[in-house]
Design a protein around this motif. Structure first.
Motif, mmCIF file in Angstrom:
data_model
loop_
_atom_site.group_PDB
_atom_site.id
_atom_site.type_symbol
_atom_site.label_atom_id
_atom_site.label_comp_id
_atom_site.label_asym_id
_atom_site.label_seq_id
_atom_site.Cartn_x
_atom_site.Cartn_y
_atom_site.Cartn_z
ATOM 1 N N VAL A 61 53.871 37.746 77.270
ATOM 2 C CA VAL A 61 53.479 36.564 78.033
ATOM 3 C C VAL A 61 53.983 35.295 77.340
ATOM 4 O O VAL A 61 54.525 34.388 77.983
ATOM 5 N N VAL A 62 53.812 35.233 76.030
ATOM 6 C CA VAL A 62 54.306 34.073 75.274
ATOM 7 C C VAL A 62 55.821 33.955 75.407
ATOM 8 O O VAL A 62 56.361 32.847 75.554
ATOM 9 N N SER A 63 56.532 35.090 75.393
ATOM 10 C CA SER A 63 57.993 35.070 75.516
ATOM 11 C C SER A 63 58.432 34.495 76.862
ATOM 12 O O SER A 63 59.399 33.732 76.942
ATOM 13 N N VAL A 64 57.722 34.868 77.939
ATOM 14 C CA VAL A 64 58.061 34.335 79.268
ATOM 15 C C VAL A 64 57.938 32.812 79.284
ATOM 16 O O VAL A 64 58.814 32.104 79.786
ATOM 17 N N ILE A 65 56.861 32.300 78.714
ATOM 18 C CA ILE A 65 56.645 30.854 78.725
ATOM 19 C C ILE A 65 57.675 30.146 77.855
ATOM 20 O O ILE A 65 58.171 29.061 78.210
ATOM 21 N N ARG A 66 58.013 30.735 76.736
ATOM 22 C CA ARG A 66 59.038 30.120 75.885
ATOM 23 C C ARG A 66 60.384 30.065 76.601
ATOM 24 O O ARG A 66 61.131 29.081 76.478
ATOM 25 N N GLU A 67 60.710 31.119 77.352
ATOM 26 C CA GLU A 67 61.956 31.108 78.118
ATOM 27 C C GLU A 67 61.910 30.062 79.223
ATOM 28 O O GLU A 67 62.917 29.410 79.525
ATOM 29 N N ALA A 68 60.740 29.895 79.845
ATOM 30 C CA ALA A 68 60.603 28.875 80.882
ATOM 31 C C ALA A 68 60.828 27.486 80.299
ATOM 32 O O ALA A 68 61.392 26.603 80.962
ATOM 33 N N ARG A 69 60.401 27.268 79.061
ATOM 34 C CA ARG A 69 60.628 25.974 78.422
ATOM 35 C C ARG A 69 62.105 25.780 78.075
ATOM 36 O O ARG A 69 62.649 24.683 78.233
ATOM 37 N N ARG A 70 62.737 26.865 77.596
ATOM 38 C CA ARG A 70 64.153 26.749 77.210
ATOM 39 C C ARG A 70 65.070 26.659 78.426
ATOM 40 O O ARG A 70 66.075 25.961 78.402
ATOM 41 N N HIS A 71 64.728 27.402 79.478
ATOM 42 C CA HIS A 71 65.581 27.471 80.661
ATOM 43 C C HIS A 71 64.741 27.206 81.913
ATOM 44 O O HIS A 71 64.489 28.110 82.720
ATOM 45 N N PRO A 72 64.290 25.969 82.100
ATOM 46 C CA PRO A 72 63.407 25.661 83.234
ATOM 47 C C PRO A 72 64.060 25.886 84.588
ATOM 48 O O PRO A 72 63.357 26.029 85.590
ATOM 49 N N ASP A 73 65.422 25.930 84.633
ATOM 50 C CA ASP A 73 66.099 26.118 85.918
ATOM 51 C C ASP A 73 65.790 27.471 86.544
ATOM 52 O O ASP A 73 66.058 27.681 87.731
ATOM 53 N N THR A 74 65.208 28.402 85.779
ATOM 54 C CA THR A 74 64.756 29.674 86.358
ATOM 55 C C THR A 74 63.646 29.444 87.372
ATOM 56 O O THR A 74 63.535 30.154 88.368
ATOM 57 N N TYR A 75 62.836 28.426 87.122
ATOM 58 C CA TYR A 75 61.646 28.204 87.940
ATOM 59 C C TYR A 75 61.678 26.932 88.782
ATOM 60 O O TYR A 75 60.926 26.822 89.739
ATOM 61 N N VAL A 76 62.507 25.971 88.412
ATOM 62 C CA VAL A 76 62.581 24.723 89.182
ATOM 63 C C VAL A 76 64.045 24.345 89.375
ATOM 64 O O VAL A 76 64.928 24.831 88.668
ATOM 65 N N VAL A 77 64.275 23.489 90.339
ATOM 66 C CA VAL A 77 65.615 22.952 90.562
ATOM 67 C C VAL A 77 65.842 21.814 89.570
ATOM 68 O O VAL A 77 65.123 20.810 89.591
ATOM 69 N N VAL A 78 66.820 21.998 88.680
ATOM 70 C CA VAL A 78 67.119 20.998 87.655
ATOM 71 C C VAL A 78 68.399 20.255 88.026
ATOM 72 O O VAL A 78 69.441 20.882 88.261
ATOM 73 N N ARG A 79 68.316 18.962 88.096
ATOM 74 C CA ARG A 79 69.482 18.129 88.364
ATOM 75 C C ARG A 79 69.941 17.484 87.058
ATOM 76 O O ARG A 79 69.172 16.814 86.388
ATOM 77 N N ASP A 80 71.200 17.690 86.720
ATOM 78 C CA ASP A 80 71.759 17.191 85.461
ATOM 79 C C ASP A 80 71.022 17.824 84.279
ATOM 80 O O ASP A 80 71.132 19.006 84.039
ATOM 81 N N GLU A 81 70.201 17.049 83.600
ATOM 82 C CA GLU A 81 69.507 17.559 82.423
ATOM 83 C C GLU A 81 68.010 17.654 82.696
ATOM 84 O O GLU A 81 67.430 16.779 83.339
ATOM 85 N N ALA A 82 67.390 18.736 82.217
ATOM 86 C CA ALA A 82 65.968 18.955 82.466
ATOM 87 C C ALA A 82 65.122 17.874 81.810
ATOM 88 O O ALA A 82 65.325 17.518 80.644
ATOM 89 N N THR A 83 64.168 17.365 82.565
ATOM 90 C CA THR A 83 63.237 16.366 82.048
ATOM 91 C C THR A 83 61.960 17.051 81.572
ATOM 92 O O THR A 83 61.730 18.243 81.839
ATOM 93 N N ALA A 84 61.120 16.298 80.898
ATOM 94 C CA ALA A 84 59.827 16.837 80.459
ATOM 95 C C ALA A 84 59.005 17.276 81.666
ATOM 96 O O ALA A 84 58.270 18.276 81.607
ATOM 97 N N ARG A 85 59.126 16.551 82.761
ATOM 98 C CA ARG A 85 58.397 16.907 83.983
ATOM 99 C C ARG A 85 58.917 18.226 84.552
ATOM 100 O O ARG A 85 58.139 19.069 84.996
ATOM 101 N N ASP A 86 60.242 18.434 84.519
ATOM 102 C CA ASP A 86 60.815 19.710 84.969
ATOM 103 C C ASP A 86 60.266 20.870 84.141
ATOM 104 O O ASP A 86 59.904 21.924 84.678
ATOM 105 N N ILE A 87 60.221 20.668 82.839
ATOM 106 C CA ILE A 87 59.741 21.731 81.945
ATOM 107 C C ILE A 87 58.273 22.029 82.217
ATOM 108 O O ILE A 87 57.849 23.194 82.250
ATOM 109 N N SER A 88 57.485 20.977 82.440
ATOM 110 C CA SER A 88 56.063 21.175 82.735
ATOM 111 C C SER A 88 55.874 21.974 84.018
ATOM 112 O O SER A 88 55.069 22.927 84.057
ATOM 113 N N PHE A 89 56.627 21.624 85.067
ATOM 114 C CA PHE A 89 56.518 22.369 86.323
ATOM 115 C C PHE A 89 57.004 23.810 86.153
ATOM 116 O O PHE A 89 56.461 24.742 86.758
ATOM 117 N N ALA A 90 58.046 23.996 85.343
ATOM 118 C CA ALA A 90 58.560 25.345 85.098
ATOM 119 C C ALA A 90 57.507 26.216 84.422
ATOM 120 O O ALA A 90 57.333 27.395 84.767
#
Length: 405
Positions: free
Chosen positions: A40-69
């Motif tokens: 479970v911890v690994s999934v969340i760490r990957e979501a933080r590193r690669h938020p585009d898996t869970y949200v649409v990222v335009r240009d560079e991921a923002t803190a808000r993108d990472i939070s939503f991811a």
């Protein structure tokens, strides 16, 4: 050797074997719990590193993108593991705390030598302490010493140890804890529930003494047949509801769903309180007849169906909102129990994209899951049969929980 002696010897062997099996299974459960927490911890760490898996990222991921991811990943894990999102969030928080601040405890956990309950206690202690390498080491060492204790004893010892090593005064900690005081309700079987209150110990003790004093005084009445526990419970109910004092009785609005044959006294199908809590037919009939603050709602005696209501306006009118609340009961995301009356009413197909304001296109979503639907890659479909189908950003499909009645 007699037959009985042989049987007794074999019985001893069977008991020893069963005990060994239980010990091995317990150790395996601990290791599996550690593996689940790690995953479970690994999934969340990957979501933080690669938020585009869970949200649409335009240009560079923002803190808000990472939070939503992260929020979307927690929801993904929750539906896959059939856990609440708060439970998944707790697993993540505790896993990250123990793996980073109490490595000796984590190693014991992976080896099956400490229970998940005790690991959770260690994490909660660490979470309540400022991050400090020396303090963390002391907590980890003490927890390792106590690892074999049952959870209740482990908590007692760790609570006492926390008080000794905490850098803040007890006064400061009490003021912060006091700010978190709250009440809650948990519904049980047969029309009963538990009402809990978390408040300062001095207030709790004073309240208990008053309730106990009232109960003991009433117990001396010659015509009193209730037990002390029953009198205490009734005294609390009288005080909080203003049952015997109409001037202080609060006005509340509670929905009661009553099958028409039950209301007419020709059937015994249970009614439901707020669409999810079963109550007995007699109580339902009494409420429907005598309580003006209860909404009297009749359902079809066979299908319990409610007629569809369609509107052309964006905002649902009051009658449609009432129908939706009755149908949905809670947020329509799998596992979410937030009551409908504290949720947003969402257009499954956006109004701007042609979605209608109708029962077939509206559903209650908590603010958390409303945001999840619009800000992440989660998608929602409302099927013709009324089932709400969710698809996670990683492709897992889950239907909203069925109604409880």
């Amino acid at each position: 050797m007699s037959t009985r002696a042989i049987d007794d010897t074999r019985a001893d062997d069977r008991v020893d074997f069963a005990l060994a099996r239980a010990e091995v299974a317990s150790s395996q459960l601990n290791r599996l719990a550690a593996e689940r927490m790690s995953a479970v911890v690994s999934v969340i760490r990957e979501a933080r590193r690669h938020p585009d898996t869970y949200v649409v990222v335009r240009d560079e991921a923002t803190a808000r993108d990472i939070s939503f991811a992260v929020e979307a990943a927690i929801a993904d894990l929750a539906v896959r593991l059939s856990l609440s999102e708060s439970t998944v969030g707790a697993l993540v928080r505790r896993g990250e705390l123990v793996t980073t601040r109490a490595l000796p405890v984590w190693n014991l956990f992976r080896e099956g030598e400490i229970s998940p309950e005790n690991v959770a206690c260690v994490a909660d202690v660490l979470d309540s302490l400022p991050e400090n390498e020396m303090c963390d080491a002391r907590v980890a060492d003490r927890a390792a010493e106590l690892a074999g204790l049952v959870p209740s004893r482990f908590r007692e010892r760790m609570r006492a140890f926390r008080d000794r090593v905490h850098p803040e005064s007890q006064t400061e900690r009490h003021e912060r804890a006091r700010a978190a005081r709250r009440t809650w309700i948990e519904h049980g079987d047969d029309g009963m529930a538990w009402l809990g209150i978390h408040l300062p110990s001095t207030d709790a003790e004073a309240a208990w003494q008053r309730i106990d004093g009232i109960a003991r005084q009433l117990a001396t009445c010659t015509d009193e047949s209730r037990s002390l526990d029953q009198i205490r419970a009734d005294a609390v109910a009288d005080i909080l509801t203003g049952r015997n004092d109409p001037a202080t009785e609060p006005r509340v609005t509670v929905g009661v769903l009553v099958p028409v044959l039950t209301l007419l006294g020709e059937g015994d199908q249970p009614a439901t309180l707020e669409g999810r809590i079963p109550i007995d037919p007699e109580t339902a009939r009494r409420l429907a007849v005598k309580a003006p603050s209860f909404h009297r709602i009749l359902t079809h005696p066979v299908s319990s169906a409610v007629l569809d209501v369609d509107r052309t306006s964006y905002r649902p009118p009051a009658d449609l909102a009432r129908v939706l609340a009755l149908r949905d009961v809670t947020c329509r995301h799998p596992g979410c129990g937030r009551p409908a009356k504290r949720c947003d009413i969402d257009h499954t197909v956006d109004w701007a994209k042609g979605g209608t304001t109708s029962v077939r296109n509206l559903a209650h979503l908590s603010r958390r899951h409303h945001t999840l639907k619009h800000r992440t890659r989660w998608t929602v479909e409302q099927r013709p049969d009324g089932v709400i189908r969710w698809t996670s950003p990683t492709g897992f499909v889950a239907d909203a929980d069925p109604p409880p009645f």
